[in-house]
Design an enzyme around this catalytic site. Structure first.
Site: not given
Length: 1021
Positions: A374, A485, A715, A719
């Site tokens: 990852d 934005k 983590d 995963d």
């Protein structure tokens, strides 16, 4: 996600057996879970939502209706993963693999004793003792292994804090706080900053709401939530908030669309707990080894059983021989040795920040050939950090190192002072209280990741931001929203030489630039011409191409005549200028790589391990970090790079010309298994970006199809399915979610990728050292078993007793065998390719041929030499011994003559026989000295390796002391039938010990001189 979507497609034809049905259903459910999240609630209008769930969008459900739904769907909680009962775990340790072989040995011993007890008047108790000792060995080592695993699993008692405790729901128009488990589909729920989302929600109204989805998708930036449908993919759209993610700021209302196991998080947790972990490589190796040993034992046993019958022994005697041979072939001490070796390595790894949950996983890491890592938090520091600024028309680099030891830039420029002022004022992040003593980078911040990065950067460069904000009091602000934005605030200006009010603004660079008509260069305003716009565009593209998140900053001093003291600014009906502002600069941020990672990736490469990055983040960012840490090495290009260099469309580039490759999750979704296999096969450096949890799982399966041993690190909850499916799952100890720790086999306590490389080295070392231990232990099997065979064939008195064999296997050989686990690595350990589990076995033909065929035979010769010397000293010359056994063992014959015509009674004969057992035993100990020293290395000379292993030196002394104790201790003649021996008899074995040492040193020399030659092929194990 839809309930029962596509079930019919998977229905198998009438499955006959109940078991098959169950299996088919399980596979079908897994396929169902592996599919992408399918939900359409994000596409529905509010009316359609109301119709689908029967919820009043302002008053919520009635309590009665909520109770009905709760009764129908069950509580809003994840089903805890199925745990193995403790007694099953204990039985696995007692009856699994190697233990089974010892149990069979023990049962055979009891059987042999039973036969002897039934047929003889005074049976010998040898077999009874042996059976008891074998049972004890299995039980003790079983308890030891069980204790080890139980200790590791205690550290893992979590998963319970995954579920939020309370939720704020609106029922019948009243707000009420209820236990989150009572939330039902259709409930109207309200969340605010700091809350955990109690179920999957379809947002119907929101105010500045942001959620942290990192544990689910791996994106480190907080994601905005609003009622707008912005993306076909439910994981990407803004109007769905997911169960168990956190709301970081703002407020939102939503309708519950899924609860419990049906939520996206629930599906992933189910996916992880439903996956079969599969057998670890070392377990497979030990199984393979047991097959070999059992095969050899049974083959020898049966051969000699038949031979005994041919030699006209009674069938009872033949059965006793059969059992004796099988038991002599079982290396009793090896189970304990393997367990202790793995435990020692696990402890050594824990000191290096790797916590191993499952002992066998230690070795798996050593045979890893692919690591799917990852990005966020594993390869990177998991903290957004200011990386670059663009001001005064040039790019400045900031310091992104963990200890602030990197480069710095000119902080005195007037433009930088203006830029830092905007970054500090137009920023809602604040340091949490009472952290003044902590270094700035270690302080906790309330606010989103980008604003925290700006806050820390300004605090480091310009001193206290809090004081700056107190000087420039904030009057009004417009928070960031996805339509505009930008974020804007107006402050009182303490500097009397300038106008009273300062407007500061930050946001998406192109939007900010559109609102500006001038630009600040070296502290002076200049008109924003085309040339400067081009310079801006180039800087923006360059920073964006580095995978950094870029923000633009501008300001405006509001003229005093229009905005006098006390002017009422209105943010709803804006009464101040939002255009013709002055552009000040760009600041870009990135989650920087950890310092130790590039070196670790390099080590993996030289060890033949492929590192693949799998992340939920943006492809450009992923590629930039991959280049930064060396996953994509310098000079290697992707298809897009080649197309850009040759100025041709991407479609015209042959994908196989590119060594590196960045695959987008949306492309992966449409790929067949064959296409994925192609990518994994032909590209050496791969990055998968914007992947979903299901895709991570598919990538791992793809690697395993190529025959790779896969380690997965991560983590997040996202995963965990891949982690469970991989050969070894590695979770993060600090940032890891409970679900990911649950699924993993190993936990990195410092969250650092570099610790994995340490783990790989330890794993390879333990495999090498286990080989050495096994080679050492098996060698003594030959001098233990040949006396038995010669006893049957040549009919001589028994040269070595069963109890003496036990003294070797469980006494003298134990400490030396374990001491090999402490042996240091040989020089080539991280330079060779990962082992191929199909061909590189723990116990291979070469090891068997060396241990049994060569070194073992020299040891057996030494033993027989001593045996014949002692009997000759007592009057029985070797030629006289042949065929003597029947009379020798007959307790009624008391006049057996030796070579010189002396007569021997039964008692006298037995004392001489047992006196021979002891020197034979001592001879094995002496030749095992040499065996232990040669087993220290497989290729290097012992002189290169040195004798630094203190435990091994202790082992040499310990086995010698134990042998002396067993030989000379008073009372041993009765207990173990061992009799004191003359000092000269110790020296009979010395020439053989020396021969073993010289023979093996010459063999290793030839292997080093002629790599790949005949000697290496035949004898290098």
């Amino acid at each position: 996600m839809g309930k029962g979507v596509g079930r019919d497609k998977y229905e198998p034809a009438a499955v006959s057996e109940h078991g098959d049905k169950k299996k088919a259903k399980k596979e079908r459910d897994m396929d169902e879970l592996k599919k992408e999240v399918s939900m359409d609630d994000h596409k529905l209008s509010l009316d359609e939502l109301h119709r689908k769930y029967g919820t009043d969008l302002s008053r919520g459900l009635t309590p009665a209706r909520a109770a009905e739904i709760l009764a129908r769907d069950g509580p809003n909680a994840l089903t805890p993963p199925p745990t193995t009962p403790e007694w099953v775990k204990f039985c696995r340790q007692l009856f699994g693999g190697f233990s089974m072989l010892l149990w069979i040995g023990a049962i055979l011993c009891f059987l042999a004793y039973g036969i002897q007890a039934a047929t003889e008047e005074e049976p010998q108790n040898d077999n009874l003792y042996l059976g008891v000792v074998l049972s004890a060995v299995v039980i003790i080592t079983g308890c030891f292994s069980y204790y080890q695993e139980a200790k590791s699993s205690k550290i893992m008692e979590s998963f319970k804090n995954m579920v939020p405790q309370q939720a704020l729901v609106i029922r019948n128009g009243e707000k009420m706080s209820i236990n989150a488990e009572e939330v039902v589909v259709g409930d109207l729920v309200e969340v605010k900053g700091g809350d955990r989302i109690p179920a999957d929600l379809r947002i119907i109204s929101a105010n500045g709401c942001k959620v942290d989805n990192s544990s689910l998708t791996g994106e480190s930036e907080p994601q905005t939530r609003s009622p707008d449908f912005t993306n076909e993919n439910p994981l990407e759209t803004r109007n769905i908030a997911f169960f168990s993610t956190n709301c970081v700021e703002g407020t939102a209302r939503g309708i519950v669309v899924y609860t419990g196991d049906r939520t996206v998080m629930g599906r992933i947790a189910t996916l992880a707990s439903g996956l079969e972990g599969g057998q670890t490589p070392i377990a497979a190796e030990i199984e393979h080894f047991i097959h070999i040993i059992t095969g050899v034992a049974v083959f020898l046993g049966v051969s000699f059983f038949i031979l005994s019958l041919i030699l006209e022994y009674t069938w009872l005697e033949a059965v006793i021989f059969l059992i004796g041979i099988i038991v002599a072939n079982v290396p009793e001490g090896l189970l304990a040795t393997v367990t202790v070796c793995l435990t020692l390595t696990a402890k050594r790894m824990a000191r290096k920040n790797c916590l191993v949950k499952n002992l066998e996983a230690v070795e798996t890491l050593g045979s890893t050939s692919t690591i799917c890592s990852d990005k966020t938090g594993t390869l990177t520091q998991n903290r957004m950090t200011v990386a670059h600024m663009w001001s005064d028309n040039q790019i400045h680099e900031a310091d992104t190192t963990e200890n602030q030891s990197g480069v710095s830039f000119d902080k005195t420029s007037a433009t930088w002072l203006a830029l830092s002022r905007i970054a500090g004022l137009c920023n809602r992040a604040v340091f949490q209280a009472n952290q003044e003593n902590l270094p700035i980078l270690k302080r906790a911040v309330a606010g989103d990741a980008s604003e925290s990065a700006l806050l820390k950067c300004i605090e480091l460069c310009c001193g206290s931001v809090k004081e700056m904000r107190e000087r420039y009091t904030k009057i009004v602000e417009i928070p960031f929203n996805s339509t505009n934005k930008y974020q804007l605030s107006i402050h009182k200006n303490p500097n009397t030489a300038e106008p009273r009010h300062l407007l500061v603004m930050k946001g998406a660079p192109e939007r900010i630039l559109d609102r500006c008509s001038s630009i600040l260069i070296h502290g002076k305003e200049q008109p924003l011409d085309e040339e400067l716009k081009d310079a801006f565009q180039n800087a923006y593209l360059e920073l964006g191409g580095l995978g950094e998140r870029v923000l633009g900053f501008c300001h405006l001093f509001l003229p005093d005549e229009q905005f006098p003291e006390g002017f009422q600014f209105d943010t709803d009906d804006v009464n101040f200028p939002l255009d013709n502002l002055c552009f000040v600069g760009l600041i870009s941020m990135i989650d920087p790589p950890r310092a130790a990672v590039p070196d670790a990736v390099g080590k993996c490469r030289s060890a033949g391990i492929k590192v693949i990055m799998v992340t939920g983040d943006h492809p450009i960012t992923a590629k930039a970090i991959a280049k930064g840490v060396g996953i994509i090495s310098e000079g290697n290009e992707t298809v897009e790079d080649i197309a850009a260099r040759l100025n041709i469309p991407v479609s015209q580039v042959n994908p196989r010309d590119a060594k590196a490759c960045v695959v987008h999750g949306s492309d992966l979704k449409d790929m067949t298994s064959e296409q994925l296999d192609d990518i994994l096969k032909y590209h050496t450096e791969i990055v998968f970006a914007r992947t979903s949890p299901q895709q991570k799982l598919i990538i791992v399966e793809g690697c395993q199809r190529q025959g790779a041993i896969v380690a997965v690190t991560g983590d997040g909850v996202n995963d965990s399915p891949a982690s469970k499916k991989a050969d070894i799952g590695v979770a993060m100890g600090i940032a890891g979610s409970d679900v990911s720790k649950q699924a993993a086999d190993m936990i990195l306590l410092d969250d650092n990728f570099a610790s994995i490389v340490t783990g790989v080295e330890e794993g390879r070392l333990i495999f090498d050292n286990l080989k050495k231990s096994i080679a050492y232990t098996l060698t003594s099997n030959i001098p233990e078993i040949t006396p038995f065979l010669i006893f049957i064939i040549a009919n001589i008195p028994l040269p070595l007793g069963t109890v003496t064999i036990l003294c070797i296997d469980l006494g003298t050989d134990m400490v030396p065998a374990i001491s090999l686990a402490y042996e240091q690595a040989e020089s080539d350990i991280m330079k060779r390719q990962p082992r191929n589990p199909k061909t590189d076995k723990l116990v291979n033909e070469q090891l068997i041929s060396m241990a049994y065929g060569q070194i073992g035979m020299i040891q057996a010769l030494g033993g027989f030499f001593t045996y014949f010397v002692i009997l000759a000293e007592n009057g029985f010359l070797p030629i006289h011994l042949l065929g003597l056994r029947v009379n020798w063992d007959d307790r009624w014959i008391n006049d057996v003559e030796d070579s010189y015509g002396q007569q021997w009674t039964y008692e006298q004969r037995k004392i001489v026989e047992f006196t021979c057992h002891t020197p034979f035993f001592v001879t094995i100990v002496v030749v095992q000295w040499a065996d232990l020293v040669i087993c220290k290395t497989r290729r290097n000379s012992v002189f290169q390796q040195g004798m630094k292993n203190k435990i091994l030196i202790f082992g040499l002394f310990e086995e010698t002391a134990l042998a002396a104790f067993l030989s000379y201790c008073p009372g041993m003649g009765v207990a173990l039938r061992m009799y004191p021996l003359k000092p000269t008899w110790w020296f009979c074995a010395f020439p053989y010990s020396l021969l073993i040492f010289v023979y093996d040193e010459v063999r290793k020399l030839i292997i080093r001189r002629r790599p790949g030659g005949w000697v290496e092929k035949e004898t290098y194990y």
